[in-house]
Motif scaffolding. Structure first.
Motif, PDB file in Angstrom:
ATOM      1  N   TYR A 107       0.848  -1.186   0.000  1.00  0.00           N
ATOM      2  CA  TYR A 107       0.000   0.000   0.000  1.00  0.00           C
ATOM      3  C   TYR A 107       0.891   1.245   0.000  1.00  0.00           C
ATOM      4  CZ  TYR A 107      -4.117  -2.840   1.232  1.00  0.00           C
ATOM      5  OH  TYR A 107      -5.142  -3.740   1.229  1.00  0.00           O
ATOM      6  N   ASN A 138       1.192   3.419   2.154  1.00  0.00           N
ATOM      7  CA  ASN A 138       1.811   3.652   3.454  1.00  0.00           C
ATOM      8  C   ASN A 138       2.903   2.641   3.783  1.00  0.00           C
ATOM      9  OD1 ASN A 138       0.421   1.325   4.102  1.00  0.00           O
ATOM     10  ND2 ASN A 138      -1.043   2.306   5.490  1.00  0.00           N
ATOM     11  N   SER A 158       2.622  -0.662   4.022  1.00  0.00           N
ATOM     12  CA  SER A 158       2.149  -1.942   4.561  1.00  0.00           C
ATOM     13  C   SER A 158       1.877  -2.920   3.418  1.00  0.00           C
ATOM     14  CB  SER A 158       0.895  -1.749   5.413  1.00  0.00           C
ATOM     15  OG  SER A 158      -0.165  -1.220   4.640  1.00  0.00           O
ATOM     16  N   GLN A 173       0.124  -5.301   0.911  1.00  0.00           N
ATOM     17  CA  GLN A 173      -1.178  -5.486   0.273  1.00  0.00           C
ATOM     18  C   GLN A 173      -1.314  -6.905  -0.268  1.00  0.00           C
ATOM     19  OE1 GLN A 173      -2.270  -5.778  -3.206  1.00  0.00           O
ATOM     20  NE2 GLN A 173      -4.414  -5.638  -2.624  1.00  0.00           N
ATOM     21  N   ARG A 216      -2.240  -9.178   5.039  1.00  0.00           N
ATOM     22  CA  ARG A 216      -2.669  -7.882   4.498  1.00  0.00           C
ATOM     23  C   ARG A 216      -2.652  -6.817   5.602  1.00  0.00           C
ATOM     24  NH1 ARG A 216      -7.814  -5.492   3.507  1.00  0.00           N
ATOM     25  NH2 ARG A 216      -8.838  -7.278   4.497  1.00  0.00           N
ATOM     26  N   ARG A 217      -2.093  -5.672   5.238  1.00  0.00           N
ATOM     27  CA  ARG A 217      -1.953  -4.501   6.110  1.00  0.00           C
ATOM     28  C   ARG A 217      -0.946  -4.699   7.240  1.00  0.00           C
ATOM     29  NH1 ARG A 217      -5.636  -0.994   4.229  1.00  0.00           N
ATOM     30  NH2 ARG A 217      -7.632  -1.789   3.439  1.00  0.00           N
ATOM     31  N   ARG A 218      -0.176  -5.776   7.199  1.00  0.00           N
ATOM     32  CA  ARG A 218       0.915  -5.924   8.149  1.00  0.00           C
ATOM     33  C   ARG A 218       2.134  -5.165   7.630  1.00  0.00           C
ATOM     34  NH1 ARG A 218      -3.306  -8.121   9.590  1.00  0.00           N
ATOM     35  NH2 ARG A 218      -3.417  -9.644  11.280  1.00  0.00           N
ATOM     36  N   SER A 238       3.844  -0.908  -5.852  1.00  0.00           N
ATOM     37  CA  SER A 238       2.874  -0.264  -4.974  1.00  0.00           C
ATOM     38  C   SER A 238       1.496  -0.364  -5.593  1.00  0.00           C
ATOM     39  CB  SER A 238       3.250   1.211  -4.767  1.00  0.00           C
ATOM     40  OG  SER A 238       2.285   1.861  -3.980  1.00  0.00           O
ATOM     41  N   SER A 243      -6.255   0.460  -4.120  1.00  0.00           N
ATOM     42  CA  SER A 243      -7.077  -0.453  -3.328  1.00  0.00           C
ATOM     43  C   SER A 243      -7.047  -0.149  -1.839  1.00  0.00           C
ATOM     44  CB  SER A 243      -6.644  -1.899  -3.567  1.00  0.00           C
ATOM     45  OG  SER A 243      -5.264  -2.051  -3.329  1.00  0.00           O
ATOM     46  N   VAL A 244      -6.089   0.658  -1.369  1.00  0.00           N
ATOM     47  CA  VAL A 244      -6.075   0.972   0.048  1.00  0.00           C
ATOM     48  C   VAL A 244      -7.263   1.834   0.449  1.00  0.00           C
ATOM     49  CG1 VAL A 244      -4.679   3.077  -0.103  1.00  0.00           C
ATOM     50  CG2 VAL A 244      -4.556   1.665   1.943  1.00  0.00           C
ATOM     51  N   THR A 245      -7.840   2.562  -0.473  1.00  0.00           N
ATOM     52  CA  THR A 245      -8.961   3.437  -0.142  1.00  0.00           C
ATOM     53  C   THR A 245     -10.278   2.947  -0.726  1.00  0.00           C
ATOM     54  OG1 THR A 245      -8.462   4.788  -2.089  1.00  0.00           O
ATOM     55  CG2 THR A 245      -7.486   5.484  -0.011  1.00  0.00           C
ATOM     56  N   THR A 305      -8.836 -14.052  10.267  1.00  0.00           N
ATOM     57  CA  THR A 305      -7.975 -12.878  10.167  1.00  0.00           C
ATOM     58  C   THR A 305      -6.924 -13.123   9.093  1.00  0.00           C
ATOM     59  OG1 THR A 305      -6.396 -13.673  11.819  1.00  0.00           O
ATOM     60  CG2 THR A 305      -8.317 -12.476  12.629  1.00  0.00           C
TER      61      THR A 305
END
Length: 618
Positions: free
Chosen positions: A468, A470, A472, A474, A491-493, A565, A569-571, A612
């Motif tokens: 992502y 930021n 993290s 994806q 995801r998002r780690r 990157s 999709s992050v938003t 999760t």
């Protein structure tokens, strides 16, 4: 089963420690609960309890207070799925770091030994005289085995005195490790063999369980282990993953070899024990036929942490030299990986980007491919779904001045799979790369890394590491069954998360990868019929494609050497209304087609949560 006849499937957690617990949501219109159980598994339903929403919500508030608000919000708006998943992810999931307490709650006496003792197993325990107390501990665990069909050879690095011998003689034979001999010299004709390390403690039924899995069609079997440390370090292993086995040696102990594989290994010269054991592990991983390898997802060994980390790079170099492989070993930031060769000449790569309008996205992705990519022989095909933005059309006109660029019109209603198929149909390259228009290039070597993997004859699809904005993660590969159908692991780690068993550090097998960045040989794409535009026009098409490649004998690889990157999709919010209904229809279709893999993704341990995305215990 619901009152209207519809059904929802949930996968029960694995049982590595004897028993398991499952927390599930019962909808108001529940009509029936059905259990699909393999009669050979020894499954026993011990207890069923009923908890009210308030009880589970209170537990969520205590354990994960920041999730309680979203859970209540989705409950009040009637979003059953999100309410259920938030509560399950808060109350039924445990971090790997808390393994000790998790395992204690699930401990159970040893399972009954399978009927019959079978062929005797030769266990070999290389040891130094200073490790005498650890050897005694291992022998003690062997004496407690429910199976008696085994012999132990303690192979000392030098001679040991008579007092030490007499203390240990009851547990097995003792010899000095014969550096000038072969492995066969230690087997005494045994048809099944395994190695242990001083301090290893096997579960009472370990040898019985492993021997039951050895047969005419299995030549290598391994189980899970816990490394003695503070806190304990569980090693919950995937089913056979050859690249990961070579690079990370995840198979560890306990492990048994048999049949033709053992016969080949028996010819290997011994040399020093510490070097031999590593070479043996690497050689076996390279020789083993995937169809003849079995994984028993049970923790059957408490293993001692190695005092010195072995030189795996040297062992891999020796293996590549022995096998005449053209691959090379590279070390980046202390992490080993294979450098696979490029074909000569390097093949033309057709990069296909489905798009519509959004100048900010297509300009960035096109610039990345054409100007920020080191790999030279490429063409860019933009499959345009009826753009009307004047700036986008002007940008297309400018791009077409580059002979490497082609704009392929797709005037039909949006169908991602059909757009991808249209792009591949006009591609000239023997390798095609599917790329989303919301992907930005971060490293110029991304395409080179994908092509090297995709050119391997045994490989089908290849996926990239996507981050992502930021930083993290994806996309680190797709786990089938995650979230109920399929999802991105971790995801998002943090983007540099090593993953369980270090798998996120190296290229390794996965069940599927996302089409946001996917490479595949054109011949393979065509051989399985491309993307299924009828069943999966928008979602699950990439996972279905990878699984069809796998069914045809071509494995899917995820590599951290291609880093990009994924901007949009992050938003992007979840689908709603009619889009949500369409998503659910495609999801149901996917689950029906690939039900067996949804129930067990071979590259994801069954004790890890499917609720999760973070490699947590269920």
């Amino acid at each position: 089963m619901r009152a209207d006849g519809s059904a929802q499937d949930f996968v029960l957690p694995g049982i590595p420690e004897g028993r398991a617990f499952w927390l599930g949501y019962l909808p108001p219109d529940l009509a029936e609960l059905r259990l699909a159980v393999d009669a050979r598994s020894g499954f026993v339903l011990e207890r069923v309890g009923l908890r009210r929403h308030a009880s589970v919500f209170a537990e969520c508030l205590a354990k994960r207070p920041l999730r309680a608000g979203p859970a209540l919000y989705h409950f009040l708006r009637g979003d059953e799925r999100r309410f259920r998943d938030i509560l399950r992810g808060s109350c039924a999931v445990t971090p790997l770091s808390d393994y000790g307490a998790w395992a204690e709650a699930r401990a159970r006496g040893s399972r009954a030994a399978p009927a019959g003792q079978g062929e005797s197993i030769r266990l070999i325990l290389p040891a130094a005289p200073a490790e005498h107390p650890l050897v005694a501990r291992t022998i003690e665990s062997l004496r407690a085995q429910t199976s008696t069909a085994w012999t132990l050879l303690v192979a000392w690095s030098e001679g040991v005195g008579e007092p030490m011998h007499s203390a240990l003689d009851e547990g097995g034979l003792h010899r000095v490790w014969p550096e000038s001999g072969r492995l066969g010299d230690l087997l005494d004709g045994a048809g099944i063999a395994g190695f242990l390390a001083p301090g290893d403690r096997l579960a009472d039924d370990a040898l019985a369980q492993l021997a039951a899995g050895i047969g005419s069609d299995v030549e290598l079997i391994y189980a899970d282990e816990v490394v003695d440390a503070a806190p304990p370090q569980p090693r919950l292993k995937p089913d056979w993953s050859p690249d990961l086995a070579l690079l990370e040696g995840y198979q560890g102990r306990p492990i048994l070899y048999a049949g033709a594989l053992l016969a080949r290994l028996a010819e290997r010269p011994l040399g020093r024990p510490e070097t031999f054991l590593l070479d043996l592990s690497v050689a076996a991983a390279g020789m083993a036929e995937p169809s003849r390898v079995a994984h028993l997802p049970r923790i059957l060994c408490r293993s001692a942490a190695p005092a010195v980390k072995p030189d795996r790079a040297a062992a891999l170099e020796r293996h590549l030299a022995e096998t005449g492989s053209s691959a090379r070993i590279s070390v980046r930031d202390g992490v080993l990986d294979f450098d696979w060769p490029l074909p000569d000449p390097a093949p033309l790569v057709s990069v296909i980007i489905p798009s519509k309008d959004r100048l900010d996205l297509i300009a960035c992705s096109a610039r990345g491919v054409l100007q920020e990519t080191a790999y030279a022989p490429l063409e860019l095909i933009i499959v345009d779904n009826g753009s009307t933005d004047a700036e986008v059309l002007a940008h297309y006109a400018g791009l077409q001045a580059d002979p490497r660029v082609r704009i392929e019109p797709f005037p039909a209603p949006f169908n991602f799979s059909a757009m991808v198929n249209a792009g591949v149909a006009v591609a000239r390259g023997p390798i095609v790369v599917l790329l989303n228009n919301d992907v930005a290039i971060l490293q110029e070597g991304w395409l080179d890394a994908l092509v090297r993997q995709a050119s391997r004859p045994e490989v089908g699809a290849v996926g990239a590491k996507l981050l992502y904005e930021n930083g993290s993660l994806q996309h680190g590969g797709v786990v089938v069954g995650l979230g109920g159908r399929a999802g991105h692991i971790l995801r998002r780690r943090p983007g540099d998360a090593p993953g369980h068993l270090g798998r996120m550090r190296v290229a390794h097998e996965v069940s599927a990868v996302t089409a946001a960045c996917l490479a595949v040989r054109r011949e393979l794409y065509d051989s399985v019929g491309g993307f299924d535009a009828e069943a999966f026009p928008i979602d699950f098409n990439d996972v279905d494609f990878c699984l069809r490649l796998g069914a045809a004998g071509h494995k899917t690889i995820w590599t951290p050497r291609a880093v990009l990157s994924h901007l949009e999709s992050v938003t992007r919010g979840p689908p709603t209304g009619e889009e949500r209904l369409r998503f659910e229809r495609e999801g149901d279709r996917f689950a029906a087609r690939w039900r067996d893999i949804v129930r067990h993704d071979p590259f994801y341990h069954p004790a890890l949560s499917l609720t999760t995305f973070g490699e947590e215990l269920e």
